[in-house]
Scaffold this active site. Structure first.
Site, PDB file in Angstrom:
ATOM      1  N   GLY A 155      -8.389   2.238   0.292  1.00 40.59           N
ATOM      2  CA  GLY A 155      -9.535   1.485  -0.204  1.00 40.59           C
ATOM      3  C   GLY A 155     -10.457   1.106   0.934  1.00 40.59           C
ATOM      4  N   HIS A 187      -6.147 -13.027   5.179  1.00 37.11           N
ATOM      5  CA  HIS A 187      -5.072 -12.150   4.706  1.00 37.11           C
ATOM      6  C   HIS A 187      -4.180 -11.747   5.874  1.00 37.11           C
ATOM      7  CE1 HIS A 187      -8.325  -9.551   6.093  1.00 37.11           C
ATOM      8  NE2 HIS A 187      -7.373  -8.692   6.418  1.00 37.11           N
ATOM      9  N   TYR A 196      -9.557  -0.507   3.872  1.00 41.93           N
ATOM     10  CA  TYR A 196      -8.985  -0.513   5.220  1.00 41.93           C
ATOM     11  C   TYR A 196      -8.593   0.865   5.714  1.00 41.93           C
ATOM     12  CZ  TYR A 196      -8.660  -5.238   6.909  1.00 41.93           C
ATOM     13  OH  TYR A 196      -8.965  -6.456   7.434  1.00 41.93           O
ATOM     14  N   ASP A 200      19.179   7.118  16.750  1.00 40.20           N
ATOM     15  CA  ASP A 200      20.507   7.681  17.028  1.00 40.20           C
ATOM     16  C   ASP A 200      20.552   7.860  18.536  1.00 40.20           C
ATOM     17  OD1 ASP A 200      21.199   7.775  14.384  1.00 40.20           O
ATOM     18  OD2 ASP A 200      21.386   9.951  14.265  1.00 40.20           O
ATOM     19  N   GLY A 223       3.961   1.914  -1.037  1.00 40.53           N
ATOM     20  CA  GLY A 223       4.658   2.176  -2.293  1.00 40.53           C
ATOM     21  C   GLY A 223       3.721   2.322  -3.476  1.00 40.53           C
ATOM     22  N   ARG A 256      -1.068  10.080   0.702  1.00 44.29           N
ATOM     23  CA  ARG A 256      -2.063  10.440  -0.309  1.00 44.29           C
ATOM     24  C   ARG A 256      -3.434   9.882   0.022  1.00 44.29           C
ATOM     25  NH1 ARG A 256      -0.301   9.394  -6.323  1.00 44.29           N
ATOM     26  NH2 ARG A 256      -1.103   7.434  -5.579  1.00 44.29           N
ATOM     27  N   ASP A 264       0.791  -1.236   0.000  1.00 44.78           N
ATOM     28  CA  ASP A 264       0.000   0.000   0.000  1.00 44.78           C
ATOM     29  C   ASP A 264       0.822   1.285   0.000  1.00 44.78           C
ATOM     30  OD1 ASP A 264      -2.551  -1.161  -0.037  1.00 44.78           O
ATOM     31  OD2 ASP A 264      -2.498  -1.508   2.124  1.00 44.78           O
ATOM     32  N   HIS A 311      -4.896 -12.175   9.707  1.00 46.37           N
ATOM     33  CA  HIS A 311      -6.297 -11.826   9.905  1.00 46.37           C
ATOM     34  C   HIS A 311      -7.214 -12.932   9.403  1.00 46.37           C
ATOM     35  CE1 HIS A 311      -9.484  -8.395   9.909  1.00 46.37           C
ATOM     36  NE2 HIS A 311      -9.890  -9.488  10.526  1.00 46.37           N
TER      37      HIS A 311
HETATM   38 CU   LIG Z   1      -7.462  -7.447   7.948  1.00 48.59          CU
END
Ligand SMILES: [Cu+2]
Ligand SMILES: *[C@@H]1O[C@H](CO)[C@@H](O)[C@H](O)[C@H]1NC(C)=O
Ligand SMILES: *[C@@H]1O[C@H](CO)[C@@H](O)[C@H](O)[C@H]1NC(C)=O
Ligand SMILES: *[C@@H]1O[C@H](CO)[C@@H](O)[C@H](O)[C@H]1NC(C)=O
Length: 662
Positions: A408, A465, A410, A476, A324, A330, A322, A627
């Site tokens: 989308g 999924h 999620y 650092d 990349g 966005r 997602d 999930h």
């Molecule tokens: Cu899920």
């Protein structure tokens, strides 16, 4: 001059004098400037008067770390002074005539530094403009109209979505997107009503539908029981909540430009179209040493890998990267004051670049607020002193930086939470809607095959999924050069019988990781303490100063190593990696993620097996969820949270919430 205008003048002066941190995100005027430089460049080199190129990615090209640190030490949050300004560069990824161009521009003198064609695998993120255009195509297709009518459905009720195609071993790829469609028909929960069996492939360069599949028909799941939009009744609950979550008008933090100061912390917050939110140059004030000490140079979500487990047509390609492919920034949406964040939160706007190069605003994309956790920051009751009962409690108040990305179906709710005890808690909450598949089954008694998911409602399968959210953590700890130490707890048997009634105890065996290959860690059931230490700095009693990584859900990918989605997200087999710092190594699945071949990214970089002991190192930690959907996840998912903590471990000489030792 009235008091009011005097005040606003003062306020204006205050705003004008705010420091420009070298990592500040690109402003709208800078985005316009970049577009102007690119336009000038192409109008000189191209014969075509109408520019035929699109902006896929525009970002700050950060100054080198040592220069940022130099700037920071001379522009300390407490003692600001002026130093020579750092160069201000930006990178633009353009698609022109079927090629990917990487342009670097200098904003200080409005010049183009370089224009290089990228010839490797993978593509920059899809633009919103082309995704929108791709979603128009089905409605112009007679085949699609026929498929919809033959299902007895109404075309005006169809919504289509763009799904990235992934890569499945092809030698040559074209920029393309898969389009599948969903049905409204009385519900806003379109993801619960997939029009199964239809998949379309759109060539994004030609903006043409190149493949059309209508493989089979499945019953359309019903609209009843799928709605989540608030009714009149809910509004009362919501407005009551809003009123209750107002919190005090004043708060204990200050924001100067993008620099936040709160309690003992000072850090920089940046909206980024790819990562969402980036926390940089986080340091903590040590009252004993009387100075800020560095903790985290930069931290952000680097990639998410979400593979679905249905290998059948129309589903096999569903394995998303997602960050990349679409971008966490966005896809971030304006936060709701009083609901997403308390009423007194400070909201920051974000700016992104459209395909046409024009900046656009995402209002209220980040919120910052104090969280009254209801926990004790520390406490003690002392009752063994004669004639005295002492109770000391310090309630915990933390500072939260929040962003929500909706990719989308999620929603990812990401929190960076700072505590007064020096801990950074990174939390991610998953909510939104499951990706569902229409089926003829209405009860699991009918099912004899592997359906790759859970029947969550009549005719509705929610497919198995994973969610792997990988964080880039450039720690650092009190300086650049750090080491990664694994402390294992080992059970010891008492060897000298009779010396003690005990038979066993545990002790700590420390192991400093030498190279990148050593530092791929599986977090199995074996207890392990993960530390980033500074081997050049010791506490008053001689311990190395350090920060501890306390992990949360750390599921790793179960796909076969040679499966294509796995090749593209090879890092997801280990929850923790450590690499040598390299400014260009930031995106765990590589920079060009869309249709990537897995030849760039964390797993590849780590193969160089660089030395990591007493070096500038980066920790990569993946919050992982397997999930298996359940019925409660339907029609909208109750949030599930996990995350990790970066907690000081011998960083301070004592509890930093107490005043310096007398
Ligand atoms: Cu899920
Ligand atoms: C614009 O670019 C596309 C490919 O990106 C190409 O097919 C088309 O011919 C170009 N049009 C012009 C006018 O150059
Ligand atoms: C299709 O939907 C539109 C808009 O909601 C409505 O006006 C029309 O009557 C519907 N047609 C059928 C056949 O249901
Ligand atoms: C930094 O990383 C990039 C990408 O992996 C690589 O090409 C480059 O050689 C690296 N630089 C150094 C100094 O290792």
């Amino acid at each position: 001059m009235s008091m009011f205008s005097l005040l606003s003048l003062l306020l204006l002066c205050f705003i004008n004098t705010s420091i420009n941190h070298p990592l500040d995100p690109l402003s709208p005027s800078e985005i316009n400037q970049i577009t102007h430089i690119v336009h000038n460049h192409y109008s000189k080199t191209s014969t075509s008067p109408s520019p035929n190129y699109t902006f896929h990615y525009v970002d700050l090209e950060e100054p080198e770390k040592h220069r940022v640190l130099q700037w920071l030490s001379s522009n300390h949050p407490t003692t600001r002074s002026t130093t020579s300004p750092l160069p201000r560069l930006a990178k633009a990824i353009i698609r022109a005539n079927g090629a990917t161009h990487e342009l670097v521009v200098d904003l200080t003198d409005s010049s183009l530094i370089s224009d290089r064609v990228y010839a490797g695998h993978g593509y920059p993120p899809l633009t919103i403009k082309e995704m929108t255009a791709a979603l128009e195509l089905p409605f112009k297709s007679p085949q699609f109209q026929h498929s919809i009518l033959s299902r007895g459905l109404n075309l005006s009720q169809v919504s289509c979505i763009p799904l990235t195609t992934g890569w499945f071993g092809q030698a040559k790829t074209k920029r393309a997107v898969n389009v599948v469609c969903l049905y409204r028909g009385g519900t806003e929960n379109i993801f619960s009503r997939p029009i199964e069996g239809i998949t379309m492939l759109v060539d994004l360069e030609a903006m043409k539908m190149t493949k059309y599949f209508d493989r089979f028909k499945a019953p359309l799941p019903k609209a009843e029981g799928t709605r989540y939009k608030s009714s009149k009744q809910d509004f009362k609950v919501i407005s009551d909540f809003r009123a209750k979550w107002a919190q005090p008008k004043t708060h204990g933090f200050s924001i100067d430009g993008h620099m936040v100061k709160w309690a003992n912390w000072a850090f920089h917050v940046q909206f980024n179209t790819r990562a969402g939110v980036i926390i940089s140059t986080a340091s903590i004030f040590d009252s004993e040493q009387g100075k800020y000490r560095s903790v985290l140079y930069r931290g952000h979500a680097s990639e998410t890998f979400v593979p679905y487990m249905d290998p059948s047509d129309g589903w096999s390609f569903r394995a998303y990267l997602d960050i990349g492919e679409y971008g966490f920034g966005r896809t971030a949406s304006p936060l709701e004051p009083g609901l997403d964040c308390p009423g007194n939160a400070v909201f920051l706007d974000g700016y992104a670049t459209g395909a046409d190069g024009k900046p656009y605003k995402i209002p209220r994309v980040i919120c910052i607020f104090e969280r009254y956790t209801g926990h004790a920051a520390w406490r003690h009751t002392e009752s063994f002193i004669k004639g005295e009962l002492i109770t000391e409690v310090r309630p915990e108040v933390n500072l939260v930086v929040r962003i929500v990305s909706t990719v989308g179906n999620y929603d990812y709710i990401e929190d960076w939470e700072f505590t007064q005890s020096g801990t950074i808690k990174v939390g991610v909450g998953l909510s939104g809607i499951l990706q569902m598949k229409a089926t003829s089954y209405t009860n699991i008694d009918q099912i004899t095959e592997d359906v790759h998911g859970t029947l969550v409602a009549h005719n509705t399968l929610a497919i198995y999924h994973d969610h792997f959210i990988t964080y880039h953590l450039d720690l650092d700890v009190d300086g650049n050069d750090n080491s990664f130490v694994k402390s294992k707890m080992k059970t010891k048997r008492v060897t000298q019988p009779g010396s003690t009634p005990r038979k066993s105890y545990w002790t700590v065996v420390q192991e400093t990781m030498k190279t990148e290959a050593d530092a791929k860690v599986q977090l199995s059931s074996e207890p392990v303490d993960l530390l980033v230490i500074n081997p050049n700095k010791k506490t008053n009693v001689g311990n190395y100063v350090g920060y501890r990584l306390m992990h949360g859900l750390s599921a790793t990918s179960l796909l076969a190593d040679d499966d294509y989605p796995q090749i593209r997200a090879a890092y997801s087999k280990w929850p923790l990696w450590v690499t040598r710092y390299n400014q260009s190594e930031r995106w765990a699945s590589g920079f060009y993620t869309d249709q990537s071949h897995g030849d760039d990214g964390l797993a590849i970089w780590s193969r160089r097996n660089r030395e990591i002991e007493n070096k500038d190192i980066v920790v990569w930690y993946t919050v992982g969820f397997h999930h298996i959907p359940c019925q409660e996840d339907f029609p909208v998912m109750p949030t599930i949270r996990s995350g990790f903590q970066l907690r000081p471990a011998n960083f301070f000489n004592h509890n930093p919430m107490l005043p310096p030792l007398a």
